[in-house]
Write an enzyme that holds these catalytic residues in place. Sequence first.
Site, PDB file in Angstrom:
ATOM      1  N   CYS A 114       1.498  -6.594  15.340  1.00 46.32           N
ATOM      2  CA  CYS A 114       2.813  -5.955  15.576  1.00 46.32           C
ATOM      3  C   CYS A 114       3.934  -6.986  15.537  1.00 46.32           C
ATOM      4  O   CYS A 114       5.100  -6.616  15.427  1.00 46.32           O
ATOM      5  CB  CYS A 114       2.884  -5.280  16.937  1.00 46.32           C
ATOM      6  SG  CYS A 114       1.685  -3.996  17.241  1.00 46.32           S
ATOM      7  N   HIS A 123      -3.622  -1.967  15.829  1.00 45.82           N
ATOM      8  CA  HIS A 123      -4.342  -2.993  15.076  1.00 45.82           C
ATOM      9  C   HIS A 123      -5.769  -3.212  15.547  1.00 45.82           C
ATOM     10  O   HIS A 123      -6.521  -3.967  14.926  1.00 45.82           O
ATOM     11  CB  HIS A 123      -3.551  -4.304  15.090  1.00 45.82           C
ATOM     12  CG  HIS A 123      -2.224  -4.164  14.409  1.00 45.82           C
ATOM     13  ND1 HIS A 123      -1.069  -3.860  15.085  1.00 45.82           N
ATOM     14  CD2 HIS A 123      -1.894  -4.200  13.094  1.00 45.82           C
ATOM     15  CE1 HIS A 123      -0.068  -3.748  14.224  1.00 45.82           C
ATOM     16  NE2 HIS A 123      -0.536  -3.936  13.008  1.00 45.82           N
ATOM     17  N   LYS A 167      -3.963   5.563  10.961  1.00 50.75           N
ATOM     18  CA  LYS A 167      -2.854   4.956  10.234  1.00 50.75           C
ATOM     19  C   LYS A 167      -3.410   4.133   9.063  1.00 50.75           C
ATOM     20  O   LYS A 167      -4.425   3.460   9.207  1.00 50.75           O
ATOM     21  CB  LYS A 167      -2.102   4.034  11.216  1.00 50.75           C
ATOM     22  CG  LYS A 167      -0.931   3.344  10.595  1.00 50.75           C
ATOM     23  CD  LYS A 167      -0.279   2.373  11.572  1.00 50.75           C
ATOM     24  CE  LYS A 167       0.637   1.433  10.800  1.00 50.75           C
ATOM     25  NZ  LYS A 167       1.136   0.333  11.579  1.00 50.75           N
ATOM     26  N   CYS A 198       0.907  -9.398  20.290  1.00 49.14           N
ATOM     27  CA  CYS A 198       0.043  -8.911  19.212  1.00 49.14           C
ATOM     28  C   CYS A 198       0.609  -9.430  17.894  1.00 49.14           C
ATOM     29  O   CYS A 198       1.753  -9.108  17.533  1.00 49.14           O
ATOM     30  CB  CYS A 198      -0.007  -7.384  19.192  1.00 49.14           C
ATOM     31  SG  CYS A 198      -0.821  -6.756  17.709  1.00 49.14           S
ATOM     32  N   LYS A 257      -3.130  -2.526   6.468  1.00 48.81           N
ATOM     33  CA  LYS A 257      -3.891  -3.644   5.938  1.00 48.81           C
ATOM     34  C   LYS A 257      -4.942  -4.079   6.945  1.00 48.81           C
ATOM     35  O   LYS A 257      -6.086  -4.333   6.600  1.00 48.81           O
ATOM     36  CB  LYS A 257      -2.931  -4.808   5.646  1.00 48.81           C
ATOM     37  CG  LYS A 257      -2.025  -4.497   4.478  1.00 48.81           C
ATOM     38  CD  LYS A 257      -0.961  -5.555   4.278  1.00 48.81           C
ATOM     39  CE  LYS A 257       0.278  -5.297   5.106  1.00 48.81           C
ATOM     40  NZ  LYS A 257       1.525  -5.747   4.522  1.00 48.81           N
ATOM     41  N   HIS A 263       3.878   1.588   2.437  1.00 45.19           N
ATOM     42  CA  HIS A 263       5.102   0.860   2.055  1.00 45.19           C
ATOM     43  C   HIS A 263       5.787   1.587   0.898  1.00 45.19           C
ATOM     44  O   HIS A 263       7.011   1.665   0.828  1.00 45.19           O
ATOM     45  CB  HIS A 263       4.776  -0.566   1.586  1.00 45.19           C
ATOM     46  CG  HIS A 263       3.935  -1.349   2.541  1.00 45.19           C
ATOM     47  ND1 HIS A 263       2.780  -1.980   2.175  1.00 45.19           N
ATOM     48  CD2 HIS A 263       4.087  -1.588   3.873  1.00 45.19           C
ATOM     49  CE1 HIS A 263       2.251  -2.594   3.226  1.00 45.19           C
ATOM     50  NE2 HIS A 263       3.021  -2.356   4.271  1.00 45.19           N
ATOM     51  N   HIS A 273       0.849  -1.199   0.000  1.00 43.79           N
ATOM     52  CA  HIS A 273       0.000   0.000   0.000  1.00 43.79           C
ATOM     53  C   HIS A 273       0.884   1.247   0.000  1.00 43.79           C
ATOM     54  O   HIS A 273       2.113   1.158   0.016  1.00 43.79           O
ATOM     55  CB  HIS A 273      -1.020  -0.009   1.147  1.00 43.79           C
ATOM     56  CG  HIS A 273      -0.448   0.019   2.527  1.00 43.79           C
ATOM     57  ND1 HIS A 273       0.306   1.069   3.005  1.00 43.79           N
ATOM     58  CD2 HIS A 273      -0.523  -0.870   3.548  1.00 43.79           C
ATOM     59  CE1 HIS A 273       0.654   0.837   4.252  1.00 43.79           C
ATOM     60  NE2 HIS A 273       0.181  -0.353   4.608  1.00 43.79           N
ATOM     61  N   CYS A 287      -4.681  -3.405  21.302  1.00 40.40           N
ATOM     62  CA  CYS A 287      -3.542  -2.801  20.603  1.00 40.40           C
ATOM     63  C   CYS A 287      -4.054  -1.604  19.804  1.00 40.40           C
ATOM     64  O   CYS A 287      -4.919  -1.766  18.932  1.00 40.40           O
ATOM     65  CB  CYS A 287      -2.892  -3.817  19.654  1.00 40.40           C
ATOM     66  SG  CYS A 287      -1.801  -3.012  18.453  1.00 40.40           S
TER      67      CYS A 287
HETATM   68  N1  MSP Z   1       8.366  -6.745   8.487  1.00 41.63           N
HETATM   69  C1  MSP Z   1       8.475  -5.610   9.315  1.00 41.63           C
HETATM   70  C2  MSP Z   1       9.750  -4.855   9.046  1.00 41.63           C
HETATM   71  C3  MSP Z   1      11.003  -5.646   9.237  1.00 41.63           C
HETATM   72  S1  MSP Z   1      12.417  -4.728   8.816  1.00 41.63           S
HETATM   73  C4  MSP Z   1      13.678  -5.634   9.368  1.00 41.63           C
HETATM   74  C5  MSP Z   1       7.286  -4.689   9.049  1.00 41.63           C
HETATM   75  N2  MSP Z   1       6.698  -4.828   7.875  1.00 41.63           N
HETATM   76  S2  MSP Z   1       5.402  -4.018   7.355  1.00 41.63           S
HETATM   77  O1  MSP Z   1       4.954  -4.670   6.157  1.00 41.63           O
HETATM   78  O2  MSP Z   1       4.458  -3.875   8.414  1.00 41.63           O
HETATM   79  O3  MSP Z   1       5.943  -2.627   6.877  1.00 41.63           O
HETATM   80  C6  MSP Z   1       6.332  -1.687   7.763  1.00 41.63           C
HETATM   81  C7  MSP Z   1       6.815  -0.430   7.108  1.00 41.63           C
HETATM   82  O4  MSP Z   1       5.949   0.069   6.085  1.00 41.63           O
HETATM   83  C8  MSP Z   1       6.829   0.717   8.117  1.00 41.63           C
HETATM   84  O5  MSP Z   1       7.882   0.727   8.966  1.00 41.63           O
HETATM   85  C9  MSP Z   1       6.850   1.871   7.206  1.00 41.63           C
HETATM   86  O6  MSP Z   1       8.148   1.956   6.703  1.00 41.63           O
HETATM   87  C10 MSP Z   1       5.884   1.472   6.147  1.00 41.63           C
HETATM   88  N3  MSP Z   1       4.529   1.887   6.463  1.00 41.63           N
HETATM   89  C11 MSP Z   1       3.459   1.081   6.730  1.00 41.63           C
HETATM   90  N4  MSP Z   1       2.366   1.853   6.901  1.00 41.63           N
HETATM   91  C12 MSP Z   1       2.688   3.136   6.760  1.00 41.63           C
HETATM   92  C13 MSP Z   1       1.963   4.333   6.710  1.00 41.63           C
HETATM   93  N5  MSP Z   1       0.674   4.395   6.914  1.00 41.63           N
HETATM   94  N6  MSP Z   1       2.646   5.473   6.416  1.00 41.63           N
HETATM   95  C14 MSP Z   1       3.978   5.458   6.130  1.00 41.63           C
HETATM   96  N7  MSP Z   1       4.679   4.352   6.171  1.00 41.63           N
HETATM   97  C15 MSP Z   1       4.113   3.190   6.621  1.00 41.63           C
HETATM   98  O7  MSP Z   1       6.998  -3.882   9.901  1.00 41.63           O
END
Ligand code: MSP
Length: 514
Positions: free
Chosen positions: A134, A151, A298, A131, A301, A26, A23, A148
């Site tokens: 997380c 989530h 936030k 969680c 997903k 990411h 999304h 949480c």
């Molecule tokens: N798998 C772990 C990260 C491991 S790194 C060794 C994880 N993955 S995640 O799929 O949840 O992606 C997290 C990352 O996506 C966040 O840290 C951030 O960089 C980005 N984002 C996810 N949602 C976001 C927003 N709503 N806004 C901006 N960035 C965000 O955590």
Amino acid sequence: MSLNKRDFFYITTPIYYINDEPHVGHYYTTTTADILARYHRLIGDDVFFVTGTDENSQKVLQAAEKASMDPVQFTDIMAKKWEKTWKKLNISFDFFIRTTSKEHIQSVEKLLKQCHEKGDIYKKEYEGLYCIGCEKFLTDSDLVDGICPDHKTKPQLLKEENYFFRLSKYQDQLMELMRSGDFALPEARRNEMIEFIKNQLQDISISRATVKWGIPLSIDPTHVVYVWFDALINYISALGYHEDNKKMSQFWPVAIHLVGKDIYRFHTIMWPAMLLSAGVKPPKQVFGHGFFTINGEKISKSLGNVIDPVSLSEKYGIDTIRYFIMREIPFGKDSDFSIPRLEQRYKGDLADDLGNLINRSTNMLNKFSQGMIPEPDKEWHKNDKKSTKVQKDGENLLNFLDKGYARFEFSQILEALWNYIKSINKYIDDTKPWVLKKENRGKELETVLYNIMQSISLICLFLYPIMPIIAQKIYDQINQGEIHKEKYLEKTKWFSLPTKTSVKKGEILFPPLD
Ligand code: MSP
């Protein structure tokens, strides 16, 4: 970082959970890493840009079960999907790391062995609230009404015998790291981490006995490695840590991790401690950026309010989205993702300022100079205040941008670049080439037209890391070859633009939105 010498540059994104599709959140981190990678390649650095997928997590397993698929098959399909999506979105990663790959598993085993030999791994009974969203144990202070807050789910109570990592042992070293230089950015988040460390660090659980999906712990294969302990290691497995690869010595000392604020603590506390325990230096820098929200929530997903970056860029163009997210939010801050704001930026900054500059300039070249870049009169230029200002402003941007990239100031970079674009539009309004033509003031007309084209060439080079497709399209209109192959320092000098090359009137760069 220096513009005059070739450095190594290593930039990473978090590796993403692949229980669903990418999304815009990411996309934000990944695009920022792409921008830095492109900038450093352009200035001649040796760049390694890594992104990838975090596959050994419970939520991935749950998603596979929901899709009635074997997790191996599911992760293969999803990892390919993510990789393809990033390519489609013009993300120029050099390596895609998967945590189910052989090199990663071997790296995890190697690092764990080092920590174990150091005496930093031990076993104890543990009870806590976990969680899955997380993928971590939460404390009472993390919860809001037992839920949480990220989530909106109730964590599970888990009681099991786990292996622990002696994080507490690294308290002083972490504090020192945090206080020395710019390891953790931005400063406000670093200060939060300093407070967190002051409150006495607790050892952390690094294995799970009840979970079967994951990397088995070599010292006790009835356990799998906790997903975070596993995932963080991706940053060195991508460099071949398991086999002492040359890349490790070149790129690891300059590693920069871009992460969202949600996972900043893992990266600035747990990760350097793991490395210190294993005898590896911590990365050079971790930057924790803010979050996009939708109506203050936030984007995630699990909350079901995701925006898909692919359909967004199909509608507005990839570079429009890159421009918008970099311009609109100072890196590090939170912001609401607003489509009306995006459309406003599209019409104003992109179509009116940049699009119009290119359109009117190529038109004038065709009308007043047979579509050829004319020879400037350098003497006249030197004595014309408006022209020397355009030159100086352009030249000043070079260093401003370089400092801006080192400080992650993307929004300021674009603001400065747009002020320059506006100033070129004003230069045209003030010098009035159509009057110069009518009054037959040949050398003035030629010099002004040359200067306009020289500034456009500069704008292309400066714009390229953030808007690579658009910058190249403009560069094609002025017939100058491929930006990424240019010698940046030479091509950003005034009068470097060759004359007598032809200029095409190209397609409209930013057509009106429906
Ligand atoms: N798998 C772990 C990260 C491991 S790194 C060794 C994880 N993955 S995640 O799929 O949840 O992606 C997290 C990352 O996506 C966040 O840290 C951030 O960089 C980005 N984002 C996810 N949602 C976001 C927003 N709503 N806004 C901006 N960035 C965000 O955590």
